[in-house]
Design a protein around this motif. Structure first.
Motif, PDB file in Angstrom:
ATOM      1  N   ASN A 137      -1.300  -5.016  10.468  1.00 36.55           N
ATOM      2  CA  ASN A 137      -1.086  -5.907   9.316  1.00 36.55           C
ATOM      3  C   ASN A 137       0.412  -6.005   9.009  1.00 36.55           C
ATOM      4  O   ASN A 137       0.871  -5.543   7.960  1.00 36.55           O
ATOM      5  CB  ASN A 137      -1.839  -5.366   8.094  1.00 36.55           C
ATOM      6  CG  ASN A 137      -3.324  -5.321   8.308  1.00 36.55           C
ATOM      7  OD1 ASN A 137      -4.013  -6.317   8.153  1.00 36.55           O
ATOM      8  ND2 ASN A 137      -3.839  -4.155   8.676  1.00 36.55           N
ATOM      9  N   ILE A 184      -8.054  -3.373   2.703  1.00 38.99           N
ATOM     10  CA  ILE A 184      -7.009  -4.365   2.954  1.00 38.99           C
ATOM     11  C   ILE A 184      -7.569  -5.775   2.794  1.00 38.99           C
ATOM     12  O   ILE A 184      -6.950  -6.629   2.144  1.00 38.99           O
ATOM     13  CB  ILE A 184      -6.382  -4.147   4.345  1.00 38.99           C
ATOM     14  CG1 ILE A 184      -5.573  -2.841   4.341  1.00 38.99           C
ATOM     15  CG2 ILE A 184      -5.514  -5.330   4.752  1.00 38.99           C
ATOM     16  CD1 ILE A 184      -5.170  -2.353   5.714  1.00 38.99           C
ATOM     17  N   ARG A 209      -6.380  -8.464  -0.069  1.00 44.47           N
ATOM     18  CA  ARG A 209      -5.933  -9.808   0.331  1.00 44.47           C
ATOM     19  C   ARG A 209      -6.705 -10.880  -0.434  1.00 44.47           C
ATOM     20  O   ARG A 209      -6.152 -11.872  -0.863  1.00 44.47           O
ATOM     21  CB  ARG A 209      -6.146 -10.023   1.826  1.00 44.47           C
ATOM     22  CG  ARG A 209      -5.166  -9.332   2.728  1.00 44.47           C
ATOM     23  CD  ARG A 209      -5.456  -9.749   4.172  1.00 44.47           C
ATOM     24  NE  ARG A 209      -4.737  -8.968   5.146  1.00 44.47           N
ATOM     25  CZ  ARG A 209      -3.481  -9.208   5.550  1.00 44.47           C
ATOM     26  NH1 ARG A 209      -2.817 -10.205   5.011  1.00 44.47           N
ATOM     27  NH2 ARG A 209      -2.913  -8.456   6.455  1.00 44.47           N
ATOM     28  N   PHE A 215       3.507  -1.165   4.037  1.00 47.20           N
ATOM     29  CA  PHE A 215       2.853   0.139   4.028  1.00 47.20           C
ATOM     30  C   PHE A 215       3.940   1.171   3.749  1.00 47.20           C
ATOM     31  O   PHE A 215       4.873   1.310   4.532  1.00 47.20           O
ATOM     32  CB  PHE A 215       2.191   0.438   5.371  1.00 47.20           C
ATOM     33  CG  PHE A 215       0.929  -0.348   5.604  1.00 47.20           C
ATOM     34  CD1 PHE A 215      -0.310   0.260   5.469  1.00 47.20           C
ATOM     35  CD2 PHE A 215       0.987  -1.685   5.959  1.00 47.20           C
ATOM     36  CE1 PHE A 215      -1.472  -0.458   5.679  1.00 47.20           C
ATOM     37  CE2 PHE A 215      -0.174  -2.417   6.175  1.00 47.20           C
ATOM     38  CZ  PHE A 215      -1.405  -1.805   6.032  1.00 47.20           C
ATOM     39  N   ALA A 228      -2.864   0.602  -3.986  1.00 48.12           N
ATOM     40  CA  ALA A 228      -2.564  -0.745  -3.498  1.00 48.12           C
ATOM     41  C   ALA A 228      -2.064  -1.564  -4.679  1.00 48.12           C
ATOM     42  O   ALA A 228      -2.656  -1.537  -5.758  1.00 48.12           O
ATOM     43  CB  ALA A 228      -3.807  -1.386  -2.888  1.00 48.12           C
ATOM     44  N   LEU A 285       0.861  -1.182   0.000  1.00 46.43           N
ATOM     45  CA  LEU A 285       0.000   0.000   0.000  1.00 46.43           C
ATOM     46  C   LEU A 285       0.891   1.224   0.000  1.00 46.43           C
ATOM     47  O   LEU A 285       1.899   1.259   0.723  1.00 46.43           O
ATOM     48  CB  LEU A 285      -0.924   0.012   1.221  1.00 46.43           C
ATOM     49  CG  LEU A 285      -2.126  -0.916   1.101  1.00 46.43           C
ATOM     50  CD1 LEU A 285      -1.755  -2.322   1.520  1.00 46.43           C
ATOM     51  CD2 LEU A 285      -3.284  -0.409   1.901  1.00 46.43           C
ATOM     52  N   LEU A 302       2.040  -6.999   5.519  1.00 46.89           N
ATOM     53  CA  LEU A 302       1.937  -6.154   4.331  1.00 46.89           C
ATOM     54  C   LEU A 302       2.955  -5.027   4.406  1.00 46.89           C
ATOM     55  O   LEU A 302       3.403  -4.658   5.485  1.00 46.89           O
ATOM     56  CB  LEU A 302       0.534  -5.537   4.234  1.00 46.89           C
ATOM     57  CG  LEU A 302      -0.647  -6.499   4.299  1.00 46.89           C
ATOM     58  CD1 LEU A 302      -1.944  -5.736   4.146  1.00 46.89           C
ATOM     59  CD2 LEU A 302      -0.525  -7.585   3.254  1.00 46.89           C
ATOM     60  N   ASP A 305      -9.625  -0.778   6.429  1.00 49.12           N
ATOM     61  CA  ASP A 305      -9.671  -2.193   6.794  1.00 49.12           C
ATOM     62  C   ASP A 305     -10.382  -3.009   5.711  1.00 49.12           C
ATOM     63  O   ASP A 305      -9.944  -4.108   5.362  1.00 49.12           O
ATOM     64  CB  ASP A 305     -10.378  -2.388   8.137  1.00 49.12           C
ATOM     65  CG  ASP A 305      -9.567  -1.872   9.311  1.00 49.12           C
ATOM     66  OD1 ASP A 305      -8.342  -1.683   9.168  1.00 49.12           O
ATOM     67  OD2 ASP A 305     -10.174  -1.651  10.383  1.00 49.12           O
ATOM     68  N   ALA A 354      -2.995   0.862  10.797  1.00 52.25           N
ATOM     69  CA  ALA A 354      -3.218  -0.285   9.900  1.00 52.25           C
ATOM     70  C   ALA A 354      -1.917  -1.023   9.639  1.00 52.25           C
ATOM     71  O   ALA A 354      -1.904  -2.252   9.539  1.00 52.25           O
ATOM     72  CB  ALA A 354      -3.853   0.185   8.597  1.00 52.25           C
ATOM     73  N   SER A 355      -0.813  -0.287   9.536  1.00 54.24           N
ATOM     74  CA  SER A 355       0.483  -0.934   9.289  1.00 54.24           C
ATOM     75  C   SER A 355       0.884  -1.795  10.484  1.00 54.24           C
ATOM     76  O   SER A 355       1.449  -2.874  10.318  1.00 54.24           O
ATOM     77  CB  SER A 355       1.571   0.094   8.977  1.00 54.24           C
ATOM     78  OG  SER A 355       1.985   0.789  10.133  1.00 54.24           O
TER      79      SER A 355
END
Length: 113
Positions: A47, A100, A104, A52, A77, A22, A50, A97, A43-44
Motif C-alpha cells: 500500500n 486498511i 480507505r 506506515f 489509524a 497507520l 499510505l 488488510d 502491508a506498507s
C-alpha cells in the motif's frame, strides 16, 4: 514505501499532512511486536499510497503516554487527521488488510456528523 519512524517532533505533522496514516507503537523487547513487524512491513509495501509509521515506545515514552498507549503493540489509524481506529495486540495479515480497506472506505466527514 517502507515504514517511517515517528517522534514527538514529527508525529502531529505527519498525521495532519497525509490522508491516511497507520501508526504502530512497539518495543524491541516485545515478542508480539516482533511477530507483527514483518506483517506491517509487507502491508506498507503493498500500500505505497499510505503512510506506515512506527513509534518505539522505549525511545518515545512521552509520546506513548500522551497517546495513552498502555500495552503493545498498539495500532492506530488516522484519516484526514482524525483517529479512526485504535487496538492493542498484533493483527494477522488478513485483519490488517481488512482494516486498511475499511479505513480507505471510511467517510470521515460523514462519520463526524
Amino acid at each position: 514505501m517502507s515504514t517511517i519512524d515517528l517522534t514527538a517532533q514529527t508525529f502531529e505533522q505527519t498525521v495532519l499532512d497525509n490522508d491516511i496514516v497507520l501508526v504502530d507503537f512497539w518495543a524491541s523487547w516485545c515478542g508480539p511486536c516482533r511477530n507483527f513487524a514483518p506483517i506491517y512491513e509487507e502491508a506498507s509495501t503493498s500500500n505505497p499510497d499510505l503512510v506506515f509509521a512506527s513509534i518505539n515506545t522505549e525511545e518515545e515514552q512521552a509520546l506513548s503516554s500522551a497517546a495513552q498507549v498502555t500495552s503493545i503493540p498498539t495500532l492506530m489509524a488516522f484519516k484526514k487527521g482524525q483517529l479512526v481506529f485504535r487496538q492493542a495486540g498484533a493483527l494477522p495479515a488478513s485483519a490488517l488488510d481488512e482494516l486498511i480497506a475499511a479505513v480507505r472506505a471510511l467517510d470521515v466527514e460523514a462519520a463526524s456528523d
